[in-house]
Scaffold this motif. Structure first.
Motif, PDB file in Angstrom:
ATOM      1  N   UNK A  89      -6.215   8.761  -7.830  1.00  0.00           N
ATOM      2  CA  UNK A  89      -7.391   7.892  -7.718  1.00  0.00           C
ATOM      3  C   UNK A  89      -8.042   7.674  -9.081  1.00  0.00           C
ATOM      4  N   UNK A  90      -8.165   8.741  -9.867  1.00  0.00           N
ATOM      5  CA  UNK A  90      -8.772   8.629 -11.199  1.00  0.00           C
ATOM      6  C   UNK A  90      -7.921   7.739 -12.112  1.00  0.00           C
ATOM      7  N   UNK A  91      -6.612   7.885 -12.038  1.00  0.00           N
ATOM      8  CA  UNK A  91      -5.727   7.041 -12.849  1.00  0.00           C
ATOM      9  C   UNK A  91      -5.863   5.580 -12.448  1.00  0.00           C
ATOM     10  N   UNK A  92      -5.934   5.323 -11.151  1.00  0.00           N
ATOM     11  CA  UNK A  92      -6.082   3.941 -10.675  1.00  0.00           C
ATOM     12  C   UNK A  92      -7.419   3.354 -11.100  1.00  0.00           C
ATOM     13  N   UNK A  93      -8.501   4.102 -10.936  1.00  0.00           N
ATOM     14  CA  UNK A  93      -9.821   3.606 -11.338  1.00  0.00           C
ATOM     15  C   UNK A  93      -9.883   3.338 -12.841  1.00  0.00           C
ATOM     16  N   UNK A  94      -9.289   4.233 -13.637  1.00  0.00           N
ATOM     17  CA  UNK A  94      -9.243   4.041 -15.089  1.00  0.00           C
ATOM     18  C   UNK A  94      -8.483   2.754 -15.429  1.00  0.00           C
ATOM     19  N   UNK A  95      -7.332   2.566 -14.801  1.00  0.00           N
ATOM     20  CA  UNK A  95      -6.522   1.376 -15.072  1.00  0.00           C
ATOM     21  C   UNK A  95      -7.255   0.099 -14.657  1.00  0.00           C
ATOM     22  N   UNK A  96      -7.922   0.132 -13.507  1.00  0.00           N
ATOM     23  CA  UNK A  96      -8.661  -1.044 -13.044  1.00  0.00           C
ATOM     24  C   UNK A  96      -9.804  -1.389 -13.987  1.00  0.00           C
ATOM     25  N   UNK A  97     -10.470  -0.365 -14.523  1.00  0.00           N
ATOM     26  CA  UNK A  97     -11.604  -0.595 -15.405  1.00  0.00           C
ATOM     27  C   UNK A  97     -11.179  -0.970 -16.821  1.00  0.00           C
ATOM     28  N   UNK A  98     -10.227  -0.242 -17.390  1.00  0.00           N
ATOM     29  CA  UNK A  98      -9.898  -0.393 -18.802  1.00  0.00           C
ATOM     30  C   UNK A  98      -8.718  -1.328 -19.083  1.00  0.00           C
ATOM     31  N   UNK A  99      -7.758  -1.408 -18.189  1.00  0.00           N
ATOM     32  CA  UNK A  99      -6.547  -2.198 -18.434  1.00  0.00           C
ATOM     33  C   UNK A  99      -6.163  -3.069 -17.239  1.00  0.00           C
ATOM     34  N   UNK A 100      -7.084  -3.837 -16.673  1.00  0.00           N
ATOM     35  CA  UNK A 100      -6.760  -4.618 -15.466  1.00  0.00           C
ATOM     36  C   UNK A 100      -5.637  -5.632 -15.693  1.00  0.00           C
ATOM     37  N   UNK A 101      -5.514  -6.130 -16.911  1.00  0.00           N
ATOM     38  CA  UNK A 101      -4.474  -7.131 -17.195  1.00  0.00           C
ATOM     39  C   UNK A 101      -3.079  -6.521 -17.212  1.00  0.00           C
ATOM     40  N   UNK A 102      -2.972  -5.204 -17.303  1.00  0.00           N
ATOM     41  CA  UNK A 102      -1.666  -4.543 -17.342  1.00  0.00           C
ATOM     42  C   UNK A 102      -1.177  -4.128 -15.962  1.00  0.00           C
ATOM     43  N   UNK A 103      -2.056  -4.235 -14.955  1.00  0.00           N
ATOM     44  CA  UNK A 103      -1.670  -3.881 -13.594  1.00  0.00           C
ATOM     45  C   UNK A 103      -0.947  -5.044 -12.937  1.00  0.00           C
ATOM     46  N   UNK A 104       0.007  -4.713 -12.123  1.00  0.00           N
ATOM     47  CA  UNK A 104       0.692  -5.719 -11.320  1.00  0.00           C
ATOM     48  C   UNK A 104       0.335  -5.442  -9.875  1.00  0.00           C
ATOM     49  N   UNK A 105      -0.455  -6.325  -9.289  1.00  0.00           N
ATOM     50  CA  UNK A 105      -0.910  -6.147  -7.919  1.00  0.00           C
ATOM     51  C   UNK A 105      -0.324  -7.271  -7.081  1.00  0.00           C
ATOM     52  N   UNK A 106       0.455  -6.869  -6.090  1.00  0.00           N
ATOM     53  CA  UNK A 106       1.124  -7.832  -5.219  1.00  0.00           C
ATOM     54  C   UNK A 106       0.813  -7.453  -3.779  1.00  0.00           C
ATOM     55  N   UNK A 107       0.294  -8.381  -2.978  1.00  0.00           N
ATOM     56  CA  UNK A 107       0.071  -8.061  -1.565  1.00  0.00           C
ATOM     57  C   UNK A 107       1.385  -7.624  -0.907  1.00  0.00           C
ATOM     58  N   UNK A 108       1.311  -6.573  -0.125  1.00  0.00           N
ATOM     59  CA  UNK A 108       2.500  -5.993   0.500  1.00  0.00           C
ATOM     60  C   UNK A 108       3.284  -7.023   1.309  1.00  0.00           C
ATOM     61  N   UNK A 109       2.589  -7.897   2.005  1.00  0.00           N
ATOM     62  CA  UNK A 109       3.292  -8.876   2.841  1.00  0.00           C
ATOM     63  C   UNK A 109       4.190  -9.803   2.017  1.00  0.00           C
ATOM     64  N   UNK A 110       3.937  -9.933   0.721  1.00  0.00           N
ATOM     65  CA  UNK A 110       4.795 -10.748  -0.143  1.00  0.00           C
ATOM     66  C   UNK A 110       6.128 -10.062  -0.433  1.00  0.00           C
ATOM     67  N   UNK A 111       6.221  -8.750  -0.189  1.00  0.00           N
ATOM     68  CA  UNK A 111       7.421  -7.983  -0.506  1.00  0.00           C
ATOM     69  C   UNK A 111       8.247  -7.612   0.722  1.00  0.00           C
ATOM     70  N   UNK A 112       7.672  -7.731   1.909  1.00  0.00           N
ATOM     71  CA  UNK A 112       8.330  -7.280   3.143  1.00  0.00           C
ATOM     72  C   UNK A 112       9.481  -8.204   3.513  1.00  0.00           C
TER      73      UNK A 112
END
Length: 95
Positions: free
Chosen positions: A12-35
């Motif tokens: 959780x801490x790693x995710x919150x840090x990434x969302x706050x400090x490096x949001x452009x480096x995250x790849x977020x894809x809705x699960x239904x797009x991958x099923x």
């Protein structure tokens, strides 16, 4: 040995840090797009979801434990939280 609670807290801490400090480096894809396939639980087998992922992700998941890997998470955002994020009304504690 690390407890499940400590492990979840670290994730959780790693995710919150990434969302706050490096949001452009995250790849977020809705699960239904991958099923690609799903099945509900029955008497002979458990429920499952089959996902289509890039080969690099699959190799990282199935690689040896000593290799560094990207963190791949399945995150559930409750509907009421999603609705709150879209609301113009700010409730106490959301500031």
């Amino acid at each position: 040995m690390v407890s499940q609670n400590e492990s979840l807290r670290a994730v959780r801490e790693a995710l919150l840090f990434a969302l706050e400090k490096y949001p452009e480096r995250l790849e977020i894809v809705p699960l239904e797009d991958l099923v690609t396939e799903t099945a509900r639980q029955n008497a002979r087998r458990s429920a499952y979801v089959k996902l289509s992922l890039p080969d690099e992700v699959v190799k990282s998941l199935r690689g040896s434990a000593d290799r560094r890997k990207d963190m791949l998470l399945l995150v559930s955002v409750p509907r009421e939280v999603q609705e709150r994020s879209e609301s113009a009304i700010i409730l106490p504690g959301e500031v």
